[in-house]
Design an enzyme around this catalytic site. Structure first.
Site, PDB file in Angstrom:
ATOM      1  N   THR A 201       0.803  -1.217   0.000  1.00 61.13           N
ATOM      2  CA  THR A 201       0.000   0.000   0.000  1.00 61.13           C
ATOM      3  C   THR A 201       0.838   1.270   0.000  1.00 61.13           C
ATOM      4  O   THR A 201       1.808   1.384   0.750  1.00 61.13           O
ATOM      5  CB  THR A 201      -0.918   0.006   1.233  1.00 61.13           C
ATOM      6  OG1 THR A 201      -1.746  -1.143   1.126  1.00 61.13           O
ATOM      7  CG2 THR A 201      -1.769   1.256   1.295  1.00 61.13           C
ATOM      8  N   ARG A 229     -13.253  -8.524  -0.515  1.00 57.21           N
ATOM      9  CA  ARG A 229     -12.557  -8.146   0.729  1.00 57.21           C
ATOM     10  C   ARG A 229     -12.000  -6.719   0.612  1.00 57.21           C
ATOM     11  O   ARG A 229     -11.403  -6.336  -0.388  1.00 57.21           O
ATOM     12  CB  ARG A 229     -11.423  -9.146   0.992  1.00 57.21           C
ATOM     13  CG  ARG A 229     -10.584  -8.826   2.237  1.00 57.21           C
ATOM     14  CD  ARG A 229      -9.328  -8.062   1.862  1.00 57.21           C
ATOM     15  NE  ARG A 229      -8.452  -7.841   3.013  1.00 57.21           N
ATOM     16  CZ  ARG A 229      -7.430  -6.994   3.006  1.00 57.21           C
ATOM     17  NH1 ARG A 229      -7.153  -6.306   1.931  1.00 57.21           N
ATOM     18  NH2 ARG A 229      -6.683  -6.838   4.075  1.00 57.21           N
ATOM     19  N   VAL A 230     -12.198  -5.949   1.657  1.00 50.88           N
ATOM     20  CA  VAL A 230     -11.641  -4.594   1.724  1.00 50.88           C
ATOM     21  C   VAL A 230     -10.792  -4.496   2.984  1.00 50.88           C
ATOM     22  O   VAL A 230     -11.200  -4.960   4.047  1.00 50.88           O
ATOM     23  CB  VAL A 230     -12.779  -3.540   1.754  1.00 50.88           C
ATOM     24  CG1 VAL A 230     -12.224  -2.153   2.003  1.00 50.88           C
ATOM     25  CG2 VAL A 230     -13.562  -3.567   0.445  1.00 50.88           C
ATOM     26  N   GLY A 231      -9.615  -3.921   2.843  1.00 53.33           N
ATOM     27  CA  GLY A 231      -8.715  -3.785   3.990  1.00 53.33           C
ATOM     28  C   GLY A 231      -8.826  -2.424   4.647  1.00 53.33           C
ATOM     29  O   GLY A 231      -9.872  -1.764   4.593  1.00 53.33           O
ATOM     30  N   ASP A 232      -7.751  -2.014   5.262  1.00 56.05           N
ATOM     31  CA  ASP A 232      -7.730  -0.749   6.005  1.00 56.05           C
ATOM     32  C   ASP A 232      -7.614   0.483   5.105  1.00 56.05           C
ATOM     33  O   ASP A 232      -8.044   1.576   5.469  1.00 56.05           O
ATOM     34  CB  ASP A 232      -6.545  -0.742   6.977  1.00 56.05           C
ATOM     35  CG  ASP A 232      -5.208  -0.945   6.255  1.00 56.05           C
ATOM     36  OD1 ASP A 232      -5.182  -1.691   5.233  1.00 56.05           O
ATOM     37  OD2 ASP A 232      -4.194  -0.387   6.694  1.00 56.05           O
ATOM     38  N   GLY A 253       0.261  -2.773   5.300  1.00 61.42           N
ATOM     39  CA  GLY A 253       0.351  -4.065   5.983  1.00 61.42           C
ATOM     40  C   GLY A 253      -1.000  -4.719   6.086  1.00 61.42           C
ATOM     41  O   GLY A 253      -1.935  -4.361   5.353  1.00 61.42           O
ATOM     42  N   GLY A 255      -4.358  -5.285   6.676  1.00 65.13           N
ATOM     43  CA  GLY A 255      -5.391  -4.305   6.958  1.00 65.13           C
ATOM     44  C   GLY A 255      -6.301  -4.657   8.120  1.00 65.13           C
ATOM     45  O   GLY A 255      -6.711  -3.779   8.881  1.00 65.13           O
TER      46      GLY A 255
HETATM   47  N1  ASP Z   1      -3.125  -2.636   3.734  1.00 65.74           N
HETATM   48  C1  ASP Z   1      -3.476  -3.368   2.554  1.00 65.74           C
HETATM   49  C2  ASP Z   1      -4.733  -4.127   2.809  1.00 65.74           C
HETATM   50  O1  ASP Z   1      -4.906  -4.689   3.878  1.00 65.74           O
HETATM   51  C3  ASP Z   1      -2.464  -4.365   2.121  1.00 65.74           C
HETATM   52  C4  ASP Z   1      -1.077  -3.921   1.886  1.00 65.74           C
HETATM   53  O2  ASP Z   1      -0.557  -3.006   2.526  1.00 65.74           O
HETATM   54  O3  ASP Z   1      -0.457  -4.528   1.027  1.00 65.74           O
HETATM   55  O4  ASP Z   1      -5.510  -4.230   1.893  1.00 65.74           O
END
Ligand code: ASP
Length: 342
Positions: A201, A229-232, A253, A255
């Site tokens: 990210t 799926r959705v992360g942070d 990282g 999420g």
């Molecule tokens: N933070 C991102 C997520 O969880 C993943 C990443 O940093 O690669 O979607």
């Protein structure tokens, strides 16, 4: 971090006055004028696009949008449509942007649109809403002049996806087993064959000449994630938070771990209560690690922060997180983050 996809040498086809990755700064510099910081060493690409805006006295918001456009355009990079797809083979993008007045916009599960941060900004500036997802986000983008891209994977992502399809399973096994032994279902962690973490990210935070802060966060999310799926990254207070009185923070990282503690909001609140950016990031990492120290060994989270004075800092769960800072001479310098585990 996927070092193959992330390596500066891979990304440096363009000749820019960048510091090489192996010349990492030991100590976080403090800025005395405008400053822009971005996650990872590929932040050199984002910062190089943001800096001309800041140098001319432009607005931090415009700088971070330029940072996003540059990195989302880089097909060799990690975010945008060049990123890894979900497990069904579709690239889905999550992004957000926030300005000095706490205006914010976010999009998630967005497909076939090249610049999700710009869509998020459009949403922020032209509607009463802050968050659009999926088909609705795409419809909004198209109605506002964004082009529908082909949906074809980049050559790198195609190769990685085909490799992943051979086993088509979530990794690492240790994490899945651990969660199952604790009564949780299987999860989608992101660890590569070489043991490194597949996180990509891109978050950018800028302080402009007027002393105003803005930030953006953009990602294709965790590689081979479950569809939908959705992360942070697109969540205000998780992947990005800006408080113009105090400072701003972004994250990269796993999420889910960041969402559980409202990570970047937490970092900003620690700064409000007197912590330096690095201390604030460290405290937020500790909050995550302390939930389950054994399991924390299996994932990566990195926070990056800046305060109103232009002081910057970062901290991560695992070693390997880095950020790029550009100030003064306009040259991007890569700084290694300190980490909880050695
Ligand atoms: N933070 C991102 C997520 O969880 C993943 C990443 O940093 O690669 O979607």
């Amino acid at each position: 971090m996927n070092t193959n996809r992330r390596s500066f040498l891979r990304l440096s086809a363009i000749a820019l006055p960048f510091t090489r990755v192996n010349q990492l700064f030991a100590k976080a510099p403090v800025a005395s004028g405008p400053v822009v910081i971005s996650t990872w060493d590929s932040g050199q690409i984002s910062n190089a696009a943001a800096w001309p805006v800041l140098e001319k006295g432009g607005r931090a918001l415009d700088a971070v949008e330029q940072a996003a456009i540059a990195i989302e355009n880089d097909i060799n990079c990690c975010v945008g449509l060049g990123g890894n797809p979900d497990r069904d083979g579709h690239v889905t993008l999550d992004a957000c942007i926030m300005d000095e007045k706490s205006n914010c916009g976010a999009v998630a599960f967005l497909e076939r649109i090249k610049h999700p941060v710009s869509v998020a900004r459009k949403l922020m500036e032209t509607t009463p809403h802050v968050f659009l997802v999926g088909a609705g986000a795409q419809q909004f983008a198209l109605a506002n002049g964004f082009k529908l891209e082909s949906g074809k994977l980049s050559p790198d992502a195609d190769k990685e996806y085909k490799k992943w399809l051979k086993k088509a399973e979530y990794k690492p096994v240790i994490n899945i087993e651990h969660r199952q032994s604790k009564g949780h279902g299987p999860f989608a962690p992101a660890r590569l064959d070489d043991g490194s973490f597949n996180h990509d990210t891109m978050g950018t935070l800028a302080l402009d000449a007027k002393g105003d802060l803005s930030g953006m966060c953009t990602t294709s999310g965790m590689g081979f994630k479950m569809r939908g799926r959705v992360g942070d990254s697109p969540i205000i207070g998780a992947g990005l938070f800006v408080d113009n009185e105090v400072g701003a923070a972004t994250s990269s990282g796993q999420g889910e771990e960041v969402i559980r503690v409202a990570g970047t909001h937490l970092v900003v609140e620690f700064m409000r209560n007197g912590s330096s950016p690095e201390e604030a990031c460290k405290k937020a990492v500790e909050r995550i690690v302390n939930r389950d120290p054994a399991r924390a060994k299996t994932f990566q989270v990195g926070f990056l922060a800046i305060n109103k004075q232009g002081e910057v800092g970062a901290y991560s769960v695992q070693p390997g997180f880095a950020y790029t800072i550009t100030t003064g001479d306009g040259k991007g310098k890569v700084v290694a983050s300190k980490s909880h585990f050695a």
